[in-house]
Enzyme design. Structure first.
Site, PDB file in Angstrom:
ATOM      1  N   ALA B  59     -67.642 -75.658  12.592  1.00 26.50           N
ATOM      2  CA  ALA B  59     -67.375 -75.832  11.163  1.00 26.50           C
ATOM      3  C   ALA B  59     -65.905 -75.566  10.847  1.00 26.50           C
ATOM      4  CB  ALA B  59     -68.267 -74.906  10.340  1.00 26.50           C
ATOM      5  N   SER B  60     -65.299 -74.647  11.598  1.00 32.41           N
ATOM      6  CA  SER B  60     -63.846 -74.473  11.531  1.00 32.41           C
ATOM      7  C   SER B  60     -63.280 -75.347  12.646  1.00 32.41           C
ATOM      8  CB  SER B  60     -63.469 -73.008  11.742  1.00 32.41           C
ATOM      9  OG  SER B  60     -62.058 -72.900  11.838  1.00 32.41           O
ATOM     10  N   TYR B  61     -62.804 -76.529  12.252  1.00 32.50           N
ATOM     11  CA  TYR B  61     -62.419 -77.529  13.253  1.00 32.50           C
ATOM     12  C   TYR B  61     -61.567 -76.994  14.421  1.00 32.50           C
ATOM     13  CZ  TYR B  61     -64.036 -81.430  10.251  1.00 32.50           C
ATOM     14  OH  TYR B  61     -64.786 -82.317   9.509  1.00 32.50           O
ATOM     15  N   GLU B  68     -63.334 -82.411  28.021  1.00 32.01           N
ATOM     16  CA  GLU B  68     -62.624 -82.192  29.287  1.00 32.01           C
ATOM     17  C   GLU B  68     -62.526 -80.703  29.606  1.00 32.01           C
ATOM     18  OE1 GLU B  68     -61.753 -83.918  26.641  1.00 32.01           O
ATOM     19  OE2 GLU B  68     -60.332 -85.529  27.085  1.00 32.01           O
TER      20      GLU B  68
HETATM   21 ZN   LIG Z   1     -59.298 -70.604   9.788  1.00 33.52          ZN
HETATM   22 ZN   LIG Z   2     -58.882 -82.492  23.948  1.00 33.06          ZN
END
Ligand SMILES: [Zn+2]
Ligand SMILES: [Zn+2]
Ligand SMILES: [Zn+2]
Ligand SMILES: [Zn+2]
EC number: 3.5.4.5
Lengths: 172, 172, 172, 172
Positions: B59-61, B68
């Protein structure tokens, strides 16, 4: 001509001197008690102004932020690197390539290049043909374009919108 | 020959087929409710075995992890990519380049390259001449070496120890 | 009294108003074409001045930086949150707790709290009893201290030096 | 009762012993040439099985990954922590809280807590009342729930979809 080069193709001598002075000086703002590896960065804007950054570390190493990213976040906040006139629909791409003429990075050793994470962050805001100048402690430098440092990049145009991807995903 | 290429110089057809199958299949493990952009990755080890990964978002990108990197962390945990016999003093460099013959990445679109952060993470564990195979949804692919994707890299040999840097720093 | 609270224990009304105005306003600098989730942040310094930040996303989601961290990096660069007079030997701890009186965060929804990564980043620069004010779009807010948001934190004092750890590691 | 506690409310002695043994043992897989701070992590699944992780550092410090996150990514890949039966529309929330009974973390010092970034990553996959057991080198431990370590968390339910946010944003 193969990268890195020992001269800049885009900067005049006074501009290069300005970038060197500010990149080296920016190291003094470094908060790096864990690596002791001070890094300074400086952005040269098309209007001749400069925005600087330094690395800011954290007891949890992955939480720290490199100098190059600090410089760019500051420039974004100061309205220097984002296309103001872009339509909201175009904003995703409109921010690209505006306001960064060259980026300098300086360390306490003989010189170092931006890490891959920074190359990726820079990608969103600097044109691919923009030059990155890598300064060593003595002011000597090497030059490469962002395209040379991050070829075949994963950029904004590599990523369809979340909504488009949802449609594609449902068809798999 | 300029990157990317449409063929692998290091893999035989059965190896490439194995990497493709596993890279594409790994997308099914993707946890990507935010971007809906599923990514699968697969490592081909010298012994012919495979380790897979998929992107895991948050949710926190900034807290999410790409496919990888997930594949490599798994391989490290399974003892497949780290030099076991290295002396402790050599461990910093001893882990490099061991145990990864090639890395595959697959997406739901026509193909994409590893982001800069992943190129940096891979750098610590894969030889520079190792090939990265980028698969599109239809199995078509492009090939480039790590050196081609991350030229002039900032690697373990770019960073003196914290103690050495402290000495250098005090002399500034 | 349990967190969050609906009032601040450390700020006077004019200070709170200042923090609200700047936190909400900072959202306009957000570069968030992927989440469309704009976040603004503002630091109130002891001298009454303000430093702002906004979230800056990236096509590779994990490479983006949250608003709270942008605000703090800017303040570090401007010399506002780091102990200048600290001895180099003390710098690791000397930077703590200096120059941040309170931190505001504002979103376009009813309100949100800093993510864990930001709480960790803030930890290095803000005193544990410092208040974080979380504003919703309408200016309503909740209050909690850093200690309440990140109890039992992993901070600079949790991490012996790399050299000390090497000694300990060799004894295992 | 205030956190941390010196006993677990959810685990029986054999479970706790299992978690301790695996958390301490996992430190041996750590790749930490920069901090020399080895961390091991172990997930106890409801079926009694264990998934381990260790910290994996990088020359660019922010690119490394902590032990707790490595353990969780492995468990996701092995299908142990994600709701398989969830409808695609529910996947965003359906993955939560499934398959992690407790999480152990072990270090070479007297004990340490997960960093904020890890607490955030764990948030997506572990129920809030799940216990985190923090082991010191001697096997002594402290216990706190995820809710206690990350109160007022920013989770999946804090973030409307990108499309919803776009509508909200346009109304500002
Ligand atoms: Zn943050
Ligand atoms: Zn990456
Ligand atoms: Zn970097
Ligand atoms: Zn962590």
């Amino acid at each position: 001509m193969a990268a890195p080069r020992s001269h800049s193709d885009s900067l005049q001598t006074p501009e290069l001197d300005l970038l060197r002075t500010h990149s080296l000086e920016a190291r003094n703002s470094s908060y790096s008690p864990y690596s002791n590896f001070r890094v300074g960065a400086a952005i040269l804007h098309p209007d001749g102004s400069i925005t600087t950054g330094a690395n800011i570390e954290n007891a949890s190493y992955p939480v720290g932020i490199c100098a190059e990213r600090v410089a760019i976040t500051r420039a974004v906040m100061e309205g220097k690197v984002r296309a103001v006139g872009a339509k909201e629909e175009d904003a995703k791409f409109g921010g690209l390539g505006t306001g960064i003429k060259a980026l300098g990075v300086a360390v306490d050793t003989e010189g170092a290049s931006p890490c891959g994470m920074c190359r990726q962050f820079i990608r969103e805001f600097m044109p691919l043909d923009g030059e990155i100048i890598m300064f060593g402690n003595d002011g000597e430098y090497k030059v490469a374009t962002l395209q040379e440092l991050l070829p075949l990049s994963f950029g904004p145009d590599s990523l369809p919108s979340s909504d488009e991807m949802l449609q594609i995903r449902r068809q798999q």
